[in-house]
Design a protein around this motif. Sequence first.
Motif, PDB file in Angstrom:
ATOM      1  N   SER A 317       3.776  -9.280   6.565  1.00 15.27           N
ATOM      2  CA  SER A 317       3.088  -9.564   5.302  1.00 15.27           C
ATOM      3  C   SER A 317       1.739  -8.867   5.243  1.00 15.27           C
ATOM      4  O   SER A 317       1.372  -8.267   4.222  1.00 15.27           O
ATOM      5  CB  SER A 317       2.909 -11.072   5.147  1.00 15.27           C
ATOM      6  N   TRP A 318       1.000  -8.918   6.352  1.00 12.96           N
ATOM      7  CA  TRP A 318      -0.319  -8.292   6.377  1.00 12.96           C
ATOM      8  C   TRP A 318      -0.206  -6.769   6.309  1.00 12.96           C
ATOM      9  O   TRP A 318      -0.953  -6.114   5.583  1.00 12.96           O
ATOM     10  CB  TRP A 318      -1.063  -8.716   7.639  1.00 12.96           C
ATOM     11  N   LEU A 319       0.735  -6.206   7.061  1.00 16.20           N
ATOM     12  CA  LEU A 319       0.910  -4.751   7.042  1.00 16.20           C
ATOM     13  C   LEU A 319       1.326  -4.260   5.665  1.00 16.20           C
ATOM     14  O   LEU A 319       1.003  -3.133   5.276  1.00 16.20           O
ATOM     15  CB  LEU A 319       1.951  -4.337   8.084  1.00 16.20           C
ATOM     16  N   GLY A 320       2.015  -5.093   4.908  1.00 17.14           N
ATOM     17  CA  GLY A 320       2.408  -4.714   3.552  1.00 17.14           C
ATOM     18  C   GLY A 320       1.232  -4.561   2.611  1.00 17.14           C
ATOM     19  O   GLY A 320       1.373  -3.989   1.525  1.00 17.14           O
ATOM     20  N   ARG A 321       0.061  -5.032   3.031  1.00 14.21           N
ATOM     21  CA  ARG A 321      -1.143  -4.927   2.192  1.00 14.21           C
ATOM     22  C   ARG A 321      -1.947  -3.659   2.465  1.00 14.21           C
ATOM     23  O   ARG A 321      -2.903  -3.362   1.753  1.00 14.21           O
ATOM     24  CB  ARG A 321      -2.024  -6.155   2.408  1.00 14.21           C
ATOM     25  N   LEU A 322      -1.571  -2.923   3.511  1.00 15.02           N
ATOM     26  CA  LEU A 322      -2.239  -1.644   3.781  1.00 15.02           C
ATOM     27  C   LEU A 322      -1.769  -0.623   2.748  1.00 15.02           C
ATOM     28  O   LEU A 322      -0.569  -0.367   2.626  1.00 15.02           O
ATOM     29  CB  LEU A 322      -1.904  -1.167   5.192  1.00 15.02           C
ATOM     30  N   ASP A 323      -2.712  -0.038   2.027  1.00 16.29           N
ATOM     31  CA  ASP A 323      -2.337   0.818   0.897  1.00 16.29           C
ATOM     32  C   ASP A 323      -3.358   1.943   0.738  1.00 16.29           C
ATOM     33  O   ASP A 323      -4.415   1.956   1.373  1.00 16.29           O
ATOM     34  CB  ASP A 323      -2.273  -0.030  -0.378  1.00 16.29           C
ATOM     35  N   ASP A 324      -3.014   2.885  -0.122  1.00 17.15           N
ATOM     36  CA  ASP A 324      -3.907   3.981  -0.506  1.00 17.15           C
ATOM     37  C   ASP A 324      -4.332   4.831   0.694  1.00 17.15           C
ATOM     38  O   ASP A 324      -5.477   5.259   0.800  1.00 17.15           O
ATOM     39  CB  ASP A 324      -5.132   3.449  -1.246  1.00 17.15           C
ATOM     40  N   VAL A 325      -3.390   5.064   1.592  1.00 21.48           N
ATOM     41  CA  VAL A 325      -3.642   5.854   2.786  1.00 21.48           C
ATOM     42  C   VAL A 325      -3.232   7.300   2.532  1.00 21.48           C
ATOM     43  O   VAL A 325      -2.244   7.572   1.845  1.00 21.48           O
ATOM     44  CB  VAL A 325      -2.853   5.285   3.991  1.00 21.48           C
ATOM     45  N   ALA A 326      -4.010   8.227   3.069  1.00 19.84           N
ATOM     46  CA  ALA A 326      -3.692   9.655   2.983  1.00 19.84           C
ATOM     47  C   ALA A 326      -3.072  10.112   4.294  1.00 19.84           C
ATOM     48  O   ALA A 326      -3.403   9.598   5.369  1.00 19.84           O
ATOM     49  CB  ALA A 326      -4.949  10.464   2.686  1.00 19.84           C
ATOM     50  N   PHE A 327      -2.181  11.087   4.202  1.00 19.37           N
ATOM     51  CA  PHE A 327      -1.451  11.584   5.373  1.00 19.37           C
ATOM     52  C   PHE A 327      -1.531  13.106   5.372  1.00 19.37           C
ATOM     53  O   PHE A 327      -1.260  13.752   4.357  1.00 19.37           O
ATOM     54  CB  PHE A 327       0.011  11.128   5.283  1.00 19.37           C
TER      55      PHE A 327
END
Length: 383
Positions: A317-327
């Motif tokens: 659930s917490w990892l699903g909130r990680l967003d807007d990351v550049a690769f």
Amino acid sequence: MLLRHGMNPHQRPAGAEPLDPARPPLRVLSGEPSLVNLLDAVNAWALVREAAASCGAPAGASFKHVSPAGVALAGPVDDVAAETFGLDAASVGSLTSAYVRARDADPRASFGDMIAVSEPVDAELADLVRRLTSDGIIAPGYAPGTVATLAAKKDGRFVVLEADPAVVPPAQEVREVGGLRLVQPRDDAPLTADLLTRAAPALAPQAVTDLLLGLHAMRYTQSNSVGYLRGGMAIGIGAGQQSRIDCTRIAGAKADKWWLRRHPAVRSMTFVEGVSRTERTNWRLRVVEGDLDAQETALLSAVTRGVTLLTPRERASWLGRLDDVAFVSDGAIPFRDNVDEAVRHGVRHLAEPGGSTRSPDVVVACREHRVTRVADVPRLFHH
């Protein structure tokens, strides 16, 4: 310059000499560097120098084994990073923030690093470095008193290097390996925001900065390499893997750990008296990694005042909130599995050279996952 030793302690004697004796690229102010120290230092200095100029903000890097464990621009230091390094988040100066944000990407890997910053070291940064386990530092200058503070580390063995920002490396690089002299032009392909915005005009300014910082980082990371970036800092760098998908997974796991360290349950962990900051950080990393065995669980109970381990559901659930990351990838993404993996870690923007025979599959994957893809950036292999 006589070096402490070469790549390994048994490789003696070892030395280094400037191509232009009248204008050496750096000076040793304290300590006796090894060959690895200098390789880390010259690569780290090039990275922060270029990133700061390109992104318009002070830059810091934490280098280990000729690759950055982390790199960042000056910016906000959150409570987790502040607690990790014993700082007041509200009063951290810009140069210190750049290095703290860089080291916080992977504090375990940064243990014993070579530090690089793009501006002269001030008293605040020197005081922080005095308390950390690092091998050395390179900067374009030092405020009065800071060299003495740093030179006292490790009984005088801490390496303090001063870079000359006016020195530009030669246009041609020469390396002798195995009886061969290898010659090539220095990699000076321009890395600018225009490179990204021309291909993707709708990119938000923060995404442009993150991708641009990532390109600079990949230029000085051992190939194959990829990086996950967010908010002007790397949160996961993978280096030196023969398989790009392995690199993507390794860096993604680091990004996950960076994010899980910010979970309220992990942040609320309290420790008994006498547990050092490094030990606290390592225990928090073990908690977010999960799967503690019986012995580790018993040890954890002995050093904490109670801790609630995350359940698989809470982690997901917490990892699903990680967003807007550049690769960013230093070479062409060969298969769509890299994109499928990257989006598991919050990736929304991606930059790669393109040109793979499977690039059409990568394009489809980005479209399916709603990832903005910027192709045709330079390949940035580094060995």
